[in-house]
Design an enzyme around this catalytic site. Sequence first.
Site, mmCIF file in Angstrom:
data_model
loop_
_atom_site.group_PDB
_atom_site.id
_atom_site.type_symbol
_atom_site.label_atom_id
_atom_site.label_comp_id
_atom_site.label_asym_id
_atom_site.label_seq_id
_atom_site.Cartn_x
_atom_site.Cartn_y
_atom_site.Cartn_z
ATOM 1 N N TYR A 298 0.848 -1.313 -0.062
ATOM 2 C CA TYR A 298 -0.051 0.040 -0.007
ATOM 3 C C TYR A 298 0.845 1.005 0.047
ATOM 4 C CZ TYR A 298 -3.102 3.691 1.573
ATOM 5 O OH TYR A 298 -4.123 4.843 1.565
ATOM 6 N N ARG B 109 1.650 7.020 -6.622
ATOM 7 C CA ARG B 109 0.580 8.072 -7.074
ATOM 8 C C ARG B 109 1.124 9.448 -6.467
ATOM 9 N NH1 ARG B 109 -5.062 7.382 -3.528
ATOM 10 N NH2 ARG B 109 -3.497 7.187 -1.899
ATOM 11 N N TYR C 50 -0.605 12.789 7.018
ATOM 12 C CA TYR C 50 -0.120 11.819 7.840
ATOM 13 C C TYR C 50 1.349 11.893 7.946
ATOM 14 C CZ TYR C 50 -4.730 9.058 7.231
ATOM 15 O OH TYR C 50 -5.846 8.631 7.310
ATOM 16 N N ARG D 290 -11.340 13.319 1.528
ATOM 17 C CA ARG D 290 -12.509 12.341 2.037
ATOM 18 C C ARG D 290 -13.514 12.454 1.305
ATOM 19 N NH1 ARG D 290 -9.175 9.472 5.457
ATOM 20 N NH2 ARG D 290 -8.069 10.600 6.720
ATOM 21 N N GLU E 293 -14.157 -1.374 5.678
ATOM 22 C CA GLU E 293 -14.108 0.245 4.919
ATOM 23 C C GLU E 293 -15.403 0.264 4.211
ATOM 24 O OE1 GLU E 293 -10.327 1.500 3.527
ATOM 25 O OE2 GLU E 293 -11.346 2.384 1.607
#
Length: 335
Positions: A144, A151, A203, A216, A326
């Site tokens: 991940y 990305r 983060y 979000r 999720e």
Amino acid sequence: MDMVVTPVGLNCRYYDALDQLADSGTPLARFKLDPRCDNNVDRDSLSTGLLPLEGNIVGEIFAGSDETCVARGYGAHSYWAETDQYLLLALWADESNEAGLAAATERLYRELLGQTRARGYPHLVRVWNYFADINGEEQGLERYRQFCLGRFDAFSAADIAENQFPSACALGHRGGDLLIYALASKTPPHHFENPRQASAYHYPAEYGPRSPSFARASLLSLPGQAPKLFVSGTASVVGYVTMHPYQLSEQITVTLQNLDLLLAHVARQYASDARELPSLQAEVLKVYVRNATDLGEIKARVEQAYPKVPVVYVAADICRADLLLEIDGIWNLSV
């Protein structure tokens, strides 16, 4: 490259194997929910590698009204469908032909950004990312985090600023292609953060060399249509910390709370008059479930919170190993 022009609008729904409406008109795109992501077989629909855990649902369709026209076409490892307002673009790669997941992700995102801009749809609204073994390790780094690295580098090379990051999800399927598909628009969307959560792109370094690059939620307003809110994959995270690691019941509670808080925040931000908040009606929900044995409790809680809303439950690994579920979805906003 073949092209078909057909009337179509924008909405999302799920269909089962007997659903004759799945073949009425020409959808913008059809996505199979299947056990392995393989996009070199069936050109009638795109493969996700997400296996439904119950019921007869076999796929999802992006389609809609007959108010506009859509042009569609395939490349060797891509599919596109565009209208006068928005573009849906899917890209995929066989990782065995790539120099690692980070490199494959960067290459596909560079192509994604290049195509959306070249076709005249420069604003990313929503991106879906599915690939195998999301919590495994590759080149000394969790896959991940490898994905996030690729990305980020593609966004950086294209000068995509943080306030332009689209809503997104990244889930682990059971094997096959790296699949990325996106909705892009000529109209800039409004991106939102959750006041209860740290922005993913802020983060701390302990979560990887490059932070996840997504918002979000993203609100897209198109002429003649109700504003549509695309909500990113939402889990049991407060601030940037996993709440209740490996504890199912508590994680369901926090996940649903996070959705409620995000929706309330969007309504307040969108409202022109705080005394008359707009309503948000869920169109569809997708619930990603790590352990199939958890389905019963998850389904009961989700359907209690969202009665009468179409929901599909699929087997998927979540981006953090200590997260068990999720949820993402699409909401329609009305004033």
